[in-house]
Every structure is written in structure tokens, then in C-alpha cells.
Design a protein around this motif. Structure first.
Motif, PDB file in Angstrom:
ATOM      1  N   SER A  48       0.799  -1.227   0.000  1.00 17.56           N
ATOM      2  CA  SER A  48       0.000   0.000   0.000  1.00 17.56           C
ATOM      3  C   SER A  48       0.828   1.271   0.000  1.00 17.56           C
ATOM      4  CB  SER A  48      -0.930   0.012   1.223  1.00 17.56           C
ATOM      5  OG  SER A  48      -0.170   0.015   2.423  1.00 17.56           O
ATOM      6  N   GLY A  49       2.128   1.164   0.148  1.00 17.83           N
ATOM      7  CA  GLY A  49       2.976   2.339   0.190  1.00 17.83           C
ATOM      8  C   GLY A  49       3.350   2.846  -1.193  1.00 17.83           C
ATOM      9  N   LEU A  50       4.146   3.889  -1.222  1.00 18.67           N
ATOM     10  CA  LEU A  50       4.541   4.536  -2.475  1.00 18.67           C
ATOM     11  C   LEU A  50       5.156   3.542  -3.459  1.00 18.67           C
ATOM     12  CD1 LEU A  50       5.059   7.231  -4.074  1.00 18.67           C
ATOM     13  CD2 LEU A  50       7.281   7.308  -2.922  1.00 18.67           C
ATOM     14  N   LEU A  51       6.146   2.786  -3.006  1.00 11.83           N
ATOM     15  CA  LEU A  51       6.774   1.796  -3.884  1.00 11.83           C
ATOM     16  C   LEU A  51       5.900   0.554  -4.032  1.00 11.83           C
ATOM     17  CD1 LEU A  51       9.148   0.746  -5.566  1.00 11.83           C
ATOM     18  CD2 LEU A  51      10.213  -0.034  -3.427  1.00 11.83           C
ATOM     19  N   GLY A  52       5.289   0.108  -2.948  1.00 10.76           N
ATOM     20  CA  GLY A  52       4.492  -1.119  -3.003  1.00 10.76           C
ATOM     21  C   GLY A  52       3.382  -1.065  -4.019  1.00 10.76           C
ATOM     22  N   ARG A  53       2.734   0.100  -4.148  1.00 11.13           N
ATOM     23  CA  ARG A  53       1.637   0.204  -5.129  1.00 11.13           C
ATOM     24  C   ARG A  53       2.168   0.047  -6.547  1.00 11.13           C
ATOM     25  NH1 ARG A  53       0.572   4.663  -1.910  1.00 11.13           N
ATOM     26  NH2 ARG A  53       1.082   6.109  -3.607  1.00 11.13           N
ATOM     27  N   ALA A  54       3.324   0.640  -6.826  1.00 10.59           N
ATOM     28  CA  ALA A  54       3.902   0.522  -8.164  1.00 10.59           C
ATOM     29  C   ALA A  54       4.291  -0.928  -8.459  1.00 10.59           C
ATOM     30  CB  ALA A  54       5.119   1.440  -8.290  1.00 10.59           C
ATOM     31  N   VAL A  55       4.879  -1.596  -7.471  1.00  9.93           N
ATOM     32  CA  VAL A  55       5.278  -2.993  -7.648  1.00  9.93           C
ATOM     33  C   VAL A  55       4.043  -3.872  -7.829  1.00  9.93           C
ATOM     34  CG1 VAL A  55       6.446  -4.960  -6.588  1.00  9.93           C
ATOM     35  CG2 VAL A  55       7.415  -2.666  -6.361  1.00  9.93           C
ATOM     36  N   ALA A  56       2.992  -3.609  -7.041  1.00  5.79           N
ATOM     37  CA  ALA A  56       1.761  -4.399  -7.167  1.00  5.79           C
ATOM     38  C   ALA A  56       1.197  -4.308  -8.573  1.00  5.79           C
ATOM     39  CB  ALA A  56       0.727  -3.919  -6.145  1.00  5.79           C
ATOM     40  N   GLY A  57       1.172  -3.110  -9.129  1.00  3.91           N
ATOM     41  CA  GLY A  57       0.657  -2.941 -10.482  1.00  3.91           C
ATOM     42  C   GLY A  57       1.500  -3.651 -11.519  1.00  3.91           C
ATOM     43  N   GLU A  58       2.818  -3.591 -11.353  1.00  7.58           N
ATOM     44  CA  GLU A  58       3.724  -4.231 -12.315  1.00  7.58           C
ATOM     45  C   GLU A  58       3.619  -5.751 -12.256  1.00  7.58           C
ATOM     46  OE1 GLU A  58       6.477  -4.360 -15.378  1.00  7.58           O
ATOM     47  OE2 GLU A  58       5.541  -2.551 -14.525  1.00  7.58           O
ATOM     48  N   LEU A  59       3.583  -6.310 -11.055  1.00  5.27           N
ATOM     49  CA  LEU A  59       3.519  -7.769 -10.928  1.00  5.27           C
ATOM     50  C   LEU A  59       2.168  -8.312 -11.377  1.00  5.27           C
ATOM     51  CD1 LEU A  59       5.321  -8.465  -7.511  1.00  5.27           C
ATOM     52  CD2 LEU A  59       6.303  -8.294  -9.809  1.00  5.27           C
ATOM     53  N   ALA A  60       1.125  -7.513 -11.204  1.00  4.16           N
ATOM     54  CA  ALA A  60      -0.215  -7.957 -11.615  1.00  4.16           C
ATOM     55  C   ALA A  60      -0.311  -8.159 -13.112  1.00  4.16           C
ATOM     56  CB  ALA A  60      -1.263  -6.947 -11.155  1.00  4.16           C
ATOM     57  N   ASP A  61       0.589  -7.525 -13.866  1.00  8.11           N
ATOM     58  CA  ASP A  61       0.564  -7.653 -15.326  1.00  8.11           C
ATOM     59  C   ASP A  61       1.180  -8.961 -15.820  1.00  8.11           C
ATOM     60  OD1 ASP A  61      -0.734  -5.265 -15.675  1.00  8.11           O
ATOM     61  OD2 ASP A  61       1.081  -4.092 -16.005  1.00  8.11           O
ATOM     62  N   VAL A  62       1.815  -9.719 -14.923  1.00  6.49           N
ATOM     63  CA  VAL A  62       2.383 -11.013 -15.319  1.00  6.49           C
ATOM     64  C   VAL A  62       1.280 -12.060 -15.161  1.00  6.49           C
ATOM     65  CG1 VAL A  62       4.231 -12.684 -14.973  1.00  6.49           C
ATOM     66  CG2 VAL A  62       4.647 -10.249 -14.502  1.00  6.49           C
ATOM     67  N   ALA A  63       0.689 -12.429 -16.262  1.00  8.82           N
ATOM     68  CA  ALA A  63      -0.539 -13.239 -16.234  1.00  8.82           C
ATOM     69  C   ALA A  63      -0.353 -14.600 -15.573  1.00  8.82           C
ATOM     70  CB  ALA A  63      -1.073 -13.411 -17.659  1.00  8.82           C
ATOM     71  N   SER A  64       0.841 -15.164 -15.675  1.00 12.28           N
ATOM     72  CA  SER A  64       1.045 -16.517 -15.167  1.00 12.28           C
ATOM     73  C   SER A  64       1.380 -16.552 -13.683  1.00 12.28           C
ATOM     74  CB  SER A  64       2.165 -17.207 -15.957  1.00 12.28           C
ATOM     75  OG  SER A  64       3.377 -16.483 -15.830  1.00 12.28           O
ATOM     76  N   TRP A  65       1.479 -15.388 -13.041  1.00 16.58           N
ATOM     77  CA  TRP A  65       1.826 -15.342 -11.625  1.00 16.58           C
ATOM     78  C   TRP A  65       0.592 -15.156 -10.758  1.00 16.58           C
ATOM     79  CZ3 TRP A  65       6.641 -11.592 -11.227  1.00 16.58           C
ATOM     80  CH2 TRP A  65       7.722 -12.177 -11.911  1.00 16.58           C
ATOM     81  N   GLN A  66       0.656 -15.709  -9.574  1.00 20.66           N
ATOM     82  CA  GLN A  66      -0.339 -15.453  -8.536  1.00 20.66           C
ATOM     83  C   GLN A  66       0.308 -14.546  -7.497  1.00 20.66           C
ATOM     84  OE1 GLN A  66      -1.614 -19.255  -7.028  1.00 20.66           O
ATOM     85  NE2 GLN A  66      -1.880 -20.101  -9.077  1.00 20.66           N
ATOM     86  N   VAL A  67      -0.230 -13.355  -7.343  1.00 22.78           N
ATOM     87  CA  VAL A  67       0.360 -12.360  -6.448  1.00 22.78           C
ATOM     88  C   VAL A  67      -0.592 -12.084  -5.299  1.00 22.78           C
ATOM     89  CG1 VAL A  67       1.292 -10.020  -6.245  1.00 22.78           C
ATOM     90  CG2 VAL A  67       1.585 -11.304  -8.394  1.00 22.78           C
ATOM     91  N   VAL A  68      -0.108 -12.263  -4.069  1.00 24.64           N
ATOM     92  CA  VAL A  68      -0.884 -11.911  -2.886  1.00 24.64           C
ATOM     93  C   VAL A  68      -0.205 -10.709  -2.231  1.00 24.64           C
ATOM     94  CG1 VAL A  68       0.347 -13.595  -1.450  1.00 24.64           C
ATOM     95  CG2 VAL A  68      -1.873 -12.711  -0.714  1.00 24.64           C
TER      96      VAL A  68
END
Length: 309
Positions: A13-33
């Protein structure tokens, strides 16, 4: 990429975490929690990383292949005034994560800072000996050592001054300058005093998110990066320089005064330029020019959450 590859993003939820969350979510084959402490939402698991039992239960339940730790106490003045909190978040929490990760052989990528150096002899390479000047830098250095000495499959990524899309302007030391810059342009307003002593290398969080995604992809391929790595923007600027750029982007006639001696109550290093060559050699990295990136960030000033026009 391997189907079902699982990533736990701690501190989404932080400044960097939100950017990382968005980037990792774009990798379709990954499950991100994702986890969050105070800004949790429907997409995040609430987790206090100071709670050792909760950390172990979360990691044991999720069984992630990779853990990205973006949660920390990164405000130097807060760390100086409350070293116990700094240690709990920046050292003890990493120990908990490392122990749980080691049991599953999960790869851990933890974020650290250029403030582990004293700023007297840049550029700094990953193997250069740290010499932090303040409690923040000391806690992050201790966290690095705790993680890398834990026996976990782990990597530290040191970063400098970060900026990017914010929820409020105070969230980054770059965007926090903006209200004073704008105010100084008003009729009869006092000039804004801006630090012109310390050299910074402002680094765009969406670029860092790409770096983290690329590093995680290597782990998913069985080519995990371990030890200490570094990434940095390559445009040296003081806060005075940053303020001039912001004023130009916003087209305001700011009245700025350069402060040429250290003015912060908490000691800060003068120039901690991080050498990023090791990651660049691996073909990892992306840099967006500051003027381009800050224009995107400031597009909705004064309301950072307003929809773009």
C-alpha cells in the motif's frame, strides 16, 4: 514463466508497493498476494510485520515462491526519534520473514537504501563498506545483515530517493516540496527555502517496479539474484534543482532560495550515488527522465487523487 508461480508482496500500500503491485499484476502466469498494514483493501491481506506469529502464519499459508518486502519505516526523523520502531520494522520484521522463508526455500527480495553510506565518497558499489550517519541508515544496514546472514535465499535491493504516483504530496520527499513551491509564487509570499547542499538521484517508482519484476522473473527461471544489488536514477539533483523542475512543470513563477549548508536536524549524507552496473550488466533496468516522470505525477496537482483529464 512457470504457471502458478506465487509472489507475496509485503507492504503493497505504500509509495513503492503500489507501483510494484501494479507491475507484478501484469504477469498473467503469476499469482500475487499483497499485504498492507494501514491501507488494506479488498485486494490485500492485512498484516502487521512486527507480529512474528502472524508473519509466519501468512507465509506458511501462502507458500510463496518469492517474497518482495516493500514495508519499512523509511522516514529518517521518525527513526531518529523512535529507534525502537525503526528496529522493529527494518530489522526484526526481516528476521521473521527470513526464518519463515527459509523453511519453504522462498526467495526474499528486500528493499534497502543509499543511506547506509555516509555520502563522502560516491559512487558506491554493492561491496563498499556501509557507514550510516543516522538511525534510519543504521536500521536498514542491520536489516540487510540480518537477512543475508539468515541462511534464506535472499537479495537486498538498495534504492535512493523515490518519487511516483502519490496519495498525498507528503508521501515522497520530492512531491512534498510542491505546496511550498506553489505558495512561493503568490503575490507577497515568502520565498521557499530549498536544500542545495545534498545531491540526490530521484528514482521513479514505476521504473523500480520494472527492476523488481525483472529480478523476480530471473528467480522464476531458476536464476535467482542473491546478495546486495543497487538501482538508481542517473540525474543528480539537489532539492533546489528538483524544485526548479517542479516549478517549470507547473508553470509557476516560484521564488526559491538555495540553502547551501545542512539544515536538517537529523544528519543526512551529502552524495550517496549508487552504482547500478551489476543489474545493468544483466539487462535489468529502466529509467524515465525526471521531467517526463514528474509531469505525470503532477498532472493532477493540487489533488493527487483526481481523475486525469
Amino acid at each position: 514463466m512457470t504457471q502458478g508461480f506465487r509472489v507475496a508482496l509485503i507492504g503493497a500500500s505504500g509509495l513503492l508497493g503500489r507501483a510494484v503491485a501494479g507491475e507484478l499484476a501484469d504477469v498473467a502466469s503469476w499469482q500475487v498476494v499483497r499485504t498492507a498494514h494501514s491501507r488494506g483493501d479488498a485486494q490485500s491481506v492485512k498484516l502487521d510485520i512486527r507480529d512474528d506469529t502472524a508473519v509466519h502464519a501468512f507465509i506458511e499459508h501462502e507458500k510463496p515462491d518469492a517474497i518482495v518486502v516493500a514495508a519499512a519505516e523509511r522516514r529518517p526523523d521518525i527513526c531518529e526519534n523512535d529507534p525502537g520502531l525503526a528496529r522493529a520494522l527494518n530489522v526484526d520484521a526481516l528476521c521473521s520473514i527470513a526464518r519463515a522463508a527459509r523453511a519453504l526455500n522462498s526467495w526474499v527480495l528486500s528493499i534497502s537504501t543509499d543511506y547506509v553510506f555516509d555520502g563522502t565518497a560516491p559512487p558506491y558499489f554493492p561491496a563498499d563498506p556501509p557507514s550510516p550517519l543516522n538511525a534510519y541508515g543504521r536500521s536498514k544496514f542491520e536489516g540487510e545483515r540480518a537477512l543475508l546472514d539468515s541462511g534464506a535465499n535472499a537479495c537486498v535491493l538498495r534504492l535512493p530517493l523515490l518519487y511516483g504516483p502519490v496519495l498525498d504530496w507528503s508521501e515522497s520527499a520530492v512531491t512534498s516540496l510542491t505546496p511550498a513551491i506553489v505558495k512561493s509564487s503568490g503575490a507577497g509570499a515568502e520565498p521557499a527555502l530549498m536544500d542545495a547542499w545534498a545531491t540526490r538521484y530521484p528514482t521513479f517508482t514505476p521504473d523500480v517496479a520494472v527492476v523488481i519484476r525483472q529480478m523476480t522473473e530471473r528467480h522464476a527461471r531458476g536464476e535467482a539474484i542473491t546478495g546486495i544489488t543497487q538501482w538508481s536514477g542517473d540525474e543528480p539533483m539537489t532539492k533546489f534543482d528538483i524544485a526548479e523542475h517542479i516549478a517549470r512543470v507547473l508553470r509557476v513563477e516560484a521564488r526559491l532560495v538555495a540553502q547551501t549548508t545542512p539544515a536538517d536536524s537529523t544528519p543526512r549524507p551529502r552524495d550517496c550515488h549508487l552504482n547500478s552496473g551489476a543489474l545493468e550488466t544483466l539487462g535489468i533496468g529502466r529509467r524515465t527522465r525526471f521531467d517526463t516522470a514528474i509531469a505525470q505525477v503532477l498532472a493532477n496537482y493540487p489533488d493527487p487523487q483526481a481523475p486525469s483529464q
